[in-house]
Design an enzyme around this catalytic site. Structure first.
Site, short mmCIF file in Angstrom:
data_model
loop_
_atom_site.label_atom_id
_atom_site.label_comp_id
_atom_site.label_asym_id
_atom_site.label_seq_id
_atom_site.Cartn_x
_atom_site.Cartn_y
_atom_site.Cartn_z
CD GLU A 171 -3.05 -0.91 2.24
OE1 GLU A 171 -3.05 0.11 2.95
OE2 GLU A 171 -3.96 -1.74 2.27
CD GLU A 359 -3.86 -5.61 4.03
OE1 GLU A 359 -4.65 -4.73 4.43
OE2 GLU A 359 -2.63 -5.49 4.08
C1 GCO Z 1 -3.10 -2.12 5.19
C2 GCO Z 1 -2.83 -2.64 6.20
C3 GCO Z 1 -3.29 -3.19 7.39
C4 GCO Z 1 -4.43 -2.55 8.08
C5 GCO Z 1 -5.72 -2.87 7.43
C6 GCO Z 1 -6.90 -2.31 8.12
O1 GCO Z 1 -2.28 -2.65 4.39
O2 GCO Z 1 -3.85 -1.18 5.15
O3 GCO Z 1 -2.09 -3.73 5.69
O4 GCO Z 1 -2.07 -2.99 8.02
O5 GCO Z 1 -4.43 -3.02 9.36
O6 GCO Z 1 -5.73 -2.35 6.13
O7 GCO Z 1 -6.83 -0.92 8.14
#
Ligand code: GCO
Length: 458
Positions: A171, A359
């Site tokens: 990200e 995710e």
């Molecule tokens: C992300 C994150 C996570 C967060 C999840 C929830 O990549 O944004 O990997 O670390 O915890 O997205 O906000």
């Protein structure tokens, strides 16, 4: 459709079902075995940055409990684990000395995954930049991209023989815009010029990282994990539609453009180019090397309308109200159709390789009931609905290869500290007891069906 077996029948037998975590969010042991602070240690120790001044000193104590945690993944019947490697354990000052005990930890972890027949999906950077690199400007400095390349080489030389996949970054949107423009994540900067420097040097670091992977461990599929935004205009007006297009370029194009097209979005450069760092000859070629896969992190749509304020910075948008009334406990709108349209749009606009949902998941904070169970039906519903969309995408011919639930267990939710829970497994932070939630049992019934021999690959 909530019956896991019925849902399972909609996925090809080689589809990968996994769970995801990240180093800073679960490991704790922040001073163990030569680890030095990251920007998140500094940020979380400053008042006013993280809810309740929570920090990563102990987290889920995974650094000490990793065997038990891997057993849990295996018991759940999940066949892949996405985790991240902490740069400050490997090269504690960011450059210079390599810390062998840090490498040993991930070495054992990867061996532990192999011993349990769980695929290892590693992420090299999930936001824990060695604090010492802030002395040079952190991600706003070009030198950080080269430091990352060296770190990537060191990790791949040690683990590359056993990894099933590797991502350079998790990200970049968060480590660039959320961290350098909106000030919500470490290092908490709020400045467009800094953010644009972080953007280009992160993109460059990604490309240099791909070089490193291909030099040292060319057999490991190399990818990048992006939290692409499903941008939806707040109305049908021409102004809102134009605003949504600007938002798309700013939030997605800033990363997808250079990586998958070898160029930054033209409108964005027209508006902000004077604040950009120098893009050197060859940078965009390095950034746009072909990837073996990409990862999509999706939670909620982004609804925008035009911001009429003439002095507003590009992309000059403001939030538009949600359409779905269902929200998770962190306030994010639940709207699964946006996942479908997002994947369609991205494959339409860019030449993308195969995709893993790296995710997806929901924040619900319910704890143990009188029977010692966690009834988190809304999370189960969220998973069921979004997985239905992934199955639809496969049916429509999109190359979706796997899905990782965020997250294996409750953990340090960045600026929200420990109050926001995303786990399939509940963590009691006083005792470190793990309890599989209702959603976790459901997910495990689904995941345990895979790999399966009786379905045809998409
Ligand atoms: C992300 C994150 C996570 C967060 C999840 C929830 O990549 O944004 O990997 O670390 O915890 O997205 O906000």
């Amino acid at each position: 459709m909530t019956d896991p077996k019925t849902l399972a029948a909609r996925f090809p037998g080689d589809f990968v079902f996994g769970v995801a975590t990240a180093s800073f969010q679960i490991e704790g042991a922040s001073k163990a075995d030569g680890r030095k602070p990251s920007i998140w240690d500094a940020f979380s120790n400053m008042p006013g940055r993280v809810f309740g001044r929570h920090n990563g000193d102990i987290a889920c104590d995974h650094y000490n409990r990793w065997e038990q945690d891997l057993d849990l993944i295996a018991e759940m019947g999940v066949s892949a684990y996405r985790f991240s490697i902490a740069w400050p354990r490997i090269i504690p000052e960011g450059t210079g000395r390599i810390n062998e005990p840090g490498l040993d930890f991930y070495d054992k972890l990867v061996d532990g995954l192999k011993a349990r027949n769980i695929k290892a999906f590693a992420t090299l950077y999930h936001w824990d930049l060695p604090l010492a690199l802030m002395g040079d400007g952190g991600w706003t400095a070009r030198s950080t991209a080269y430091a990352f390349q060296r770190y990537a080489k060191v990790v791949m030389a040690r683990l590359g023989d056993r990894l099933d996949a590797v991502a350079t970054f998790n990200e970049p949107w968060c480590s660039v815009w959320l961290s350098h423009l909106y000030g919500v994540h470490a290092p908490g900067e709020r400045n467009m010029e800094a953010a644009l420097h972080a953007m280009h040097y992160t993109n460059l670091a990604h490309g240099l990282g791909v070089d490193a992977i291909r030099q040292v461990a060319p057999q490991v599929p190399a990818g990048l994990v992006l939290n692409a935004h499903s941008v939806i205009p707040g109305s049908d007006s021409a102004e809102d539609k134009a605003a949504a297009e600007r938002a798309f370029q700013f939030h997605n194009g800033a990363f997808f453009g250079p990586v998958f097209k070898g160029e930054y979005p033209a409108d964005m450069m027209e508006a902000l180019g004077d604040k950009m760092p120098k893009v050197e000859d060859g940078d965009l070629e390095i950034i746009s090397q072909k990837l073996d896969w990409w990862g999509l992190n999706y939670y909620t749509p982004m609804r925008v309308s035009a911001n009429p304020d003439a002095s507003a910075d590009y992309p000059a948008t403001k939030d538009a109200p949600p359409v779905s009334k269902v929200k998770t406990d962190i306030g994010w709108e639940v709207y699964a159709p946006a996942l479908k349209s997002l994947v369609e749009t991205l494959y339409d606009r860019y030449e993308l390789p195969v995709c893993y949902i790296t995710e997806n998941g929901a924040c619900y904070n319910m704890g143990l009931d009188a029977k010692g169970e966690v009834d988190d039906q809304p999370r189960l519903d969220y998973y069921s609905e979004h997985l239905g969309v992934v199955a639809d995408l496969i049916k429509d011919g999109f190359p979706m290869r796997g899905y990782f639930a965020w997250s294996l267990m409750d953990n340090f939710e960045w600026a929200e500290g420990y109050r926001m829970r995303f786990g399939l497994v509940h963590v009691d932070y006083d005792t470190q007891v793990r309890t599989v939630k209702k959603s976790g049992k459901w997910y495990s019934e689904l995941a345990a069906q895979f790999p399966a021999g009786n379905y045809k690959s998409a």
